[in-house]
Write an enzyme that holds these catalytic residues in place. Structure first.
Site, short mmCIF file in Angstrom:
data_model
loop_
_atom_site.label_atom_id
_atom_site.label_comp_id
_atom_site.label_asym_id
_atom_site.label_seq_id
_atom_site.Cartn_x
_atom_site.Cartn_y
_atom_site.Cartn_z
N HIS A 1 -5.83 -14.02 6.80
CA HIS A 1 -6.38 -13.37 5.61
C HIS A 1 -5.92 -14.09 4.33
CE1 HIS A 1 -7.72 -9.77 3.27
NE2 HIS A 1 -6.75 -10.17 2.46
N GLU A 2 -4.62 -14.28 4.22
CA GLU A 2 -4.11 -14.91 3.00
C GLU A 2 -4.59 -16.36 2.89
OE1 GLU A 2 -3.05 -12.74 1.11
OE2 GLU A 2 -2.59 -11.23 2.63
N1 ARG Z 1 -4.35 -9.60 -2.53
C1 ARG Z 1 -3.40 -9.11 -1.57
C2 ARG Z 1 -4.10 -9.16 -0.22
O1 ARG Z 1 -4.91 -8.38 0.12
C3 ARG Z 1 -2.90 -7.75 -1.84
C4 ARG Z 1 -2.21 -7.59 -3.14
C5 ARG Z 1 -1.96 -6.18 -3.42
N2 ARG Z 1 -1.31 -5.95 -4.65
C6 ARG Z 1 -1.21 -4.75 -5.20
N3 ARG Z 1 -0.60 -4.63 -6.32
N4 ARG Z 1 -1.69 -3.69 -4.70
O2 ARG Z 1 -3.96 -10.08 0.49
ZN ZN Z 2 -6.57 -9.83 0.50
#
Ligand code: ARG
Ligand code: ZN
Length: 879
Positions: A297-298
């Site tokens: 995912h990342e």
């Molecule tokens: N973008 C990140 C992911 O889904 C999640 C980051 C969440 N951050 C937050 N402050 N809720 O991979």
């Molecule tokens: Zn994400």
């Protein structure tokens, strides 16, 4: 204050270059920034003042084009900094002081154990320095970090390392340059005494990329799985989407204190330790699979998120929905596709459906919010992924790929909207998606009524579908959704029948499965030349995130459970049948009637257990009864005692009537002395064996006790060891259970990831039951309220997965949760606000419980200094 999508305006200023300098110290950190600011030629609104975001910053100095500003030329507020009367282009220099050591909300720059790390999404960068903290301001970043060389030998940021050197008094510095423009939410910094485990990947075009994972020394043997998952992801994104990695280095860092799973910072992904560290003796199979999915995912965000990012936070699902869809497809390709679908749909139907009918219900593209952190939801992520999946279904593999190519090509380097995404899909495929866009704008789960008739004389099968959506009920211009409804007809042998929709079709080429374009409120589909009455196979593979009203009799469900050719539907038939049987027992229980389990279910399970042909991965899922959460979601008004009792009765009956088959299943799927492998077949076999053990031991079977105790001491991997512990903890064998828990803790107390499991196993045990045990654990040395993983393993586990105890009519479970929400509101608002969810699900329960939950919500709301996070969720949940 509520923020609305309709108020979006382009940024009045842009920042072309961002040069940062960090001085990390034990008392705090100094951050110097040099921003090349320019008026945005496209701005709708022209203002003479520059307003920057900033929270909890101490401003030390500020200068424009080298000249310090005097009082009156700027103003500092709670939310930021206003520079009065600026030119069209200028260099803004700022020095701020921050206190990472004191941050408990885990946003911005903070300390986790002995390391410095950051979390900037969504609005954490404003806790580091004054900035235009919004995703449509993209800038080139250069970052220099200085720190003590002994304490922080490793200094990391985004992009490529360009310079390093030693400084006076034992300090050193490293400079990083990120060649790609990015919004500040993708900024990251890490400093610590870390080990690196290195690997390499050669991209399709032959570029060498260093892969480097940084961990605390004790975790050096827990990196292999993440690194191999990363390489598989990089390959998959090239093969399936034609996307290559774009920097010379890709780094992953594991940190213990982290609010979420992980973060896709450009070139420097930061992970919650529990979502990245694994070795066979400490991590379970489901952890192995979760790590594979999150690493992917990342990594996939590098294109769907970083290269093409979001214009504003209302578009969050642009990157999250698409990326979840991508990681789900990756996991499906790496493992059992059917099992992956079952797991995803299970989550969607229990948790997302509940969210979508609850007080925080919102569309995939919300139109307003108070605190954006509250919108990292199942709706944005999982329903968002379903919406992308529906486009995939409507367009087919090839056109979808054309669409994604066009999207990446058209919008590379831009900050865009979900409309832009759909437009690219439409333009590349030629398929009109105008009506489809409704999925982004309307909250709530559509309900589909299915009606069908078979006319033997005319050999005609008529299917009538009608749709409605609870959130638009009574809405005068309610319009239907465009729903891809995957459909087939099965004959009495369970074979797919050719589907002929008009007479001209050549019989031999007729498809045996169709994606019906269901676009009207009510729509009829006719299928000809159907010689015998068929059984319809509806919404195959769960082709849309909707509720289909159950129209099947128990006998039809039994037929489908044994014969469906769609793996997902086969599993679902079993779930529907079990749920139906549990529901009638629960009814009888409430009315004080005699209770008995429909023998057809026992026979069906026997049939599955003795079947030679069924796929083990599917069987491992079919052996699991519907969860209490799902049964609650299915009910209009849930009686938790009745559901709990009825479900246990079914489980115990299976244990009693199928003891021989379950024991055989246990033996057949037990490997002695085999090396651990996390391939999906091995996982399925362990899952089968452990389900069998659990069913037998929960029912108090003494042969199972012997097996469990033996497995507990001889297991060579955490899956088997923890499964034995879970089975023992959920049994009535009190002394064995206590001794296993003590042994386990003594063995693993130095490993936080295992301790998390130890905590949640106890907190989810319906048997241990008492809230007192949970409260005692919160005073145990293993617990730390400042660590989100521990909070989730104890409070989260109890309130979400120990429903019979959480919902105890004394109301003590509710009070316990509210007490902790109040405590966490001060320490970590994001965690507090997530934790409160079970108190907002009152709608499914009777008046008495609703009143108890509401009372606790009122108590939280009356707290002084409520964070925006908790305020939004609680105020929206109060009736
Ligand atoms: N973008 C990140 C992911 O889904 C999640 C980051 C969440 N951050 C937050 N402050 N809720 O991979
Ligand atoms: Zn994400």
């Amino acid at each position: 204050r509520t923020i609305f999508l309709k108020d979006y305006q382009k940024p009045p200023f842009l920042i072309d270059e961002t040069v940062l300098h960090f001085d990390l110290n034990e008392q705090g950190a100094t951050v110097k920034s040099r921003l090349s600011v320019r008026r945005n030629p496209e701005a709708e609104l022209t203002t003479s003042d520059l307003t920057l975001d900033g929270v909890d910053l101490e401003l030390v100095s500020i200068a424009i084009d080298g000249v310090a500003l005097s009082e009156g030329q700027y103003a500092v507020t709670e939310e930021g900094l206003k520079v009065i009367g600026v030119a069209d282009t200028f260099l803004l220099e700022c020095e701020t002081l921050i206190k990472p050591q004191e941050i408990t909300c885990l946003e911005g720059l903070y300390k986790s154990s002995s390391m410095f790390c950051t979390q900037c999404e969504a609005e954490g960068f404003r806790r580091i320095t004054y900035y235009l903290d919004r995703p449509d301001v993209m800038s080139r970043f250069t970052t220099t970090i200085t720190a003590d060389k002994t304490l922080y030998p490793v200094l990391l940021s985004n992009g490529n390392e360009v310079e390093r050197g030693d400084l006076e008094s034992g300090r050193h510095f490293v400079r990083w340059e990120d060649p790609f423009r990015k919004p500040c939410y993708l900024f990251a910094l890490v400093a610590g005494d870390l080990l690196n485990i290195d690997d390499q990947y050669v991209t399709a075009s032959g570029r060498k990329v260093s892969l480097r994972m940084f961990v605390e020394p004790q975790n050096k043997d827990k990196c292999e799985h993440a690194l191999s998952s990363l390489k598989a992801s990089m390959k998959w994104d090239e093969d399936v989407y034609g996307r290559e990695y774009d920097l010379d280095i890709f780094m992953i860092v594991a940190v213990d204190d982290f609010n979420m799973g992980a973060m896709e910072n450009k070139g420097l992904n930061i992970f919650n330790s529990s979502c990245v560290l694994a070795k066979p003796d400490t991590a379970t199979d489901s952890t192995y699979q979760r790590i594979e999915a999150i690493v992917a995912h990342e990594y996939f965000h590098n294109w769907s998120g970083n290269r093409v990012t979001c214009r504003d936070w209302f578009q969050l699902s642009l990157k999250e929905g698409f990326t979840v869809f991508r990681d789900a497809e990756f996991s499906a390709d790496m493992n059992s596709r059917t099992v992956k679908r079952i797991e995803d749909v299970n989550l969607l139907r229990t948790a997302q459906f509940a969210e979508d009918s609850g007080p925080m219900s919102h569309p995939v593209r919300p139109s307003s919010f108070i605190e954006i952190s509250n919108f990292y939801t199942l709706t944005i992520y999982e329903k968002g992924a379903e919406v992308v999946g529906m486009i995939h279904r409507l367009l087919g593999e090839e056109l979808f790929r054309k669409g994604s190519d066009l999207y990446f090509e058209r919008h590379d380097g831009q900050a865009v909207t979900t409309d832009d995404f759909v437009q690219a899909m439409q333009d590349a495929s030629g398929k009109d998606l105008t009506q489809f866009k409704r999925w982004y704008d309307i909250a709530g789960t559509p309900v589909i009524d299915v009606d069908y008739q078979y006319d033997e004389q005319a050999q005609l099968f008529t299917l009538t579908l009608s749709q409605s959506c609870p959130s638009t009920e009574g809405d005068a211009d309610e319009k239907p959704f465009h729903i891809p409804f995957t459909f087939a007809l099965l004959d009495s042998n369970g074979c797919n029948i050719p589907l002929i929709q008009n007479d001209d079709a050549v019989f031999a080429n007729a498809p045996t499965e169709l994606v019906l374009d269901f676009v009207e409120t009510e729509q009829t589909f006719k299928f000809q030349h159907i010689e015998k009455e068929p059984v319809p196979s509806l919404l195959r593979g769960f082709s849309a995130p909707v509720k289909v009203k159950n129209t099947f009799s128990r006998d039809q469900l039994l037929f489908l459970m044994m014969n469906e050719t769609d793996g997902f539907n086969r599993w679902d038939a079993g779930q529907r049948l079990s749920a139906d049987i549990i529901q009638s027992i629960a009814e009888d229980y409430m009315h004080g009637r005699a209770l008995n389990v429909d023998a057809r279910l026992v026979n069906a399970y026997r049939g599955l257990l003795v079947s030679k042909s069924i796929d083990k991965a599917l069987l491992s899922k079919m052996l699991m009864l519907p969860t209490e959460s799902y049964l609650i979601e299915l009910a209009d008004e849930a009686n938790i005692e009745a559901i709990h009792h009825a479900r246990n009765l079914v489980r115990d009956t299976l244990a009693e009537k199928l003891k021989i088959e379950l024991l055989r299943c246990y033996q057949e799927n037990t490997d002695v002395g085999a090396a651990y492998s996390a391939d999906f077949n091995s996982i399925a076999r362990r899952s089968l064996k452990n389900s069998a053990l659990n069913i037998l031991l929960s029912a108090g079977d003494s042969d199972a006790l012997v097996l469990a105790e033996k497995q507990f001491v001889s297991a060579t991997n955490m899956t088997d060891e923890s499964a034995a512990l879970i089975a023992l903890v959920n049994s009535d064998f009190v002394s064995q259970r206590e001794s296993a828990l003590n042994t386990f803790y003594a063995k693993w107390k130095a490993d936080p990831q295992v301790v998390e499991q130890w905590l949640s196993i106890q907190c989810t045990s319906a048997k241990s039951g008492t809230l007192e045990a949970v409260k005692r654990l919160m005073t145990h040395e293993a617990f730390d309220i400042k660590n989100p993983n521990k909070v989730r393993s104890v409070i989260g586990a109890f309130c979400n997965h120990n429903l019979i105890n959480f919902h105890n009519l004394s109301g003590e479970g509710y009070q316990f949760l509210a007490d902790n929400v109040i405590k966490l509101n001060k320490l970590n608002p994001q965690i507090a606000s997530r934790l409160v969810t079970p108190l907002t699900r009152g709608k499914k329960f009777n008046q008495e419980r609703q009143a108890l939950m509401q009372a606790q919500l009122h108590r939280i709301l009356s707290e002084e200094n409520l964070s925006k996070d908790v305020y939004e969720v609680v105020s929206k949940s109060i009736k």
